[in-house]
Scaffold this active site. Sequence first.
Site, PDB file in Angstrom:
ATOM      1  CG  ASP A 213      33.172  46.983  39.294  1.00 34.44           C
ATOM      2  OD1 ASP A 213      32.449  46.765  38.758  1.00 34.44           O
ATOM      3  OD2 ASP A 213      34.088  46.226  39.695  1.00 34.44           O
ATOM      4  NE  ARG A 248      29.909  33.988  31.247  1.00 31.80           N
ATOM      5  CZ  ARG A 248      29.596  34.193  32.498  1.00 31.80           C
ATOM      6  NH1 ARG A 248      30.649  34.799  33.377  1.00 31.80           N
ATOM      7  NH2 ARG A 248      28.440  33.868  33.175  1.00 31.80           N
TER       8      ARG A 248
END
Length: 434
Positions: A213, A248
Amino acid sequence: MSSTDHASPFDQWLSGDPEVLGLLGDETERQSTTLQLIASENFTSTAVLAATGSVLTNKYAEGYPGRRYYGGNQVIDEVEDLARERLKALFGAEHANVQPHAGSNANVAAYMALIEPGDTVLAMRLDHGGHLTHGSQASITSKVWNFVSYGVSAATGDPDKPGEIIDFDQVADLARTHRPRLIVAGSTAYARIIDPLPFREIADSVGAKFLFDAAHPAGLIAGGAHPSPVGVADVVTFTTHKTLRGPRGGAIVCQSEYAKAVDSAIFPGLQGGPLENVIAGKAVAFAEAARPEFRRYAADVVANARALADAVAAEGIRLVSGGTENHQVLCDLRSFDAELTGKVAQEVLDRAGITCNRNTIPDDPRSPFVTSGLRLGTAAVTTTGMGPAEMTRIGALIGRTLRSRDDDAALGIVRAEVRELCTGFPPYPGLARA
Ligand code: DSN
């Protein structure tokens, strides 16, 4: 960035809605006159803003390029293909999925693609720096999969070997004991480089798959400041809006053998129509991150974090893990003032125009809502052109603010100094109020 102030197209287009226009103006003003030190934020380019605010928001495009469930997607297919190709080129990846609405979706999709419900996953503890989707009790992930957590080593008090770094002996022991089907590397509050290779070795030793991640360091990896997990991990997830400086959202890259499973997990497994306007913004950001100047940016982000870390340490604030190797500075406030919580520090810094977030520190005695720590980040201030000299000044302003927290007049003086500092580094000169 040019220093000419003029009304933006947004002012004209939103002139019929003065309430929203006013709020956009207020937020532009806030972002321009206060210091943005939240480690997960950045300032996109105006090119990214333009793509994100474009007509592409109008289009339904469930499916993938060439395989849509709606007509009229010829151009949209080109947009998404462009984003996918740019992303693959940026990281040298075999496959890319640019549809995740967020990093959390990307992580859940990766779990869906790699393992079965009920399988055991070994990931980082939330209170040692892991993310909610790494198995927090509050997250759907802990209800679908069985998480076991590793953490960082204990603080030693020795400045040469301070500890509080990922404990690979513990990771290996837990892997041998619990035989996870998946090991997750990555964090949300950890100021050190995460080397993917020891994780790969441990995963291989127990037959586990490996997910990295990279939500926080994605831009540092793209800019060559951190080692790349692409080609080492089976799947790499990340967000596009932190150090990568895009809109985003989330994205996934993986080896070809997982391409179909990853794509199916995102759509139709987890999401409906992709946000193609955001995907266009991601395409712009991926091209920007491939430019030589982005390598300079990534190096500067890390150098600025070191300078900020030194400056806050000089104020008597203990640094978790003794320093930083990325864009984050994780502060233990107890050394500065045993009574000062992260919550109070965040609030008082906000009043002084210094925006950051409270954060738990390893083995924090306080709750995640209160905390004993603060997390600072340099991705956004570096984008505006600030350098080590400004970081030194910001560290001193933080110290003054925290010492003056009951003194409104002193806080007002800091606020004025912050405003003056920001004036020299406007993130969006073209959007400044006329
Ligand atoms: N909440 C984000 C962060 O601030 O790191 C992660 O999701």
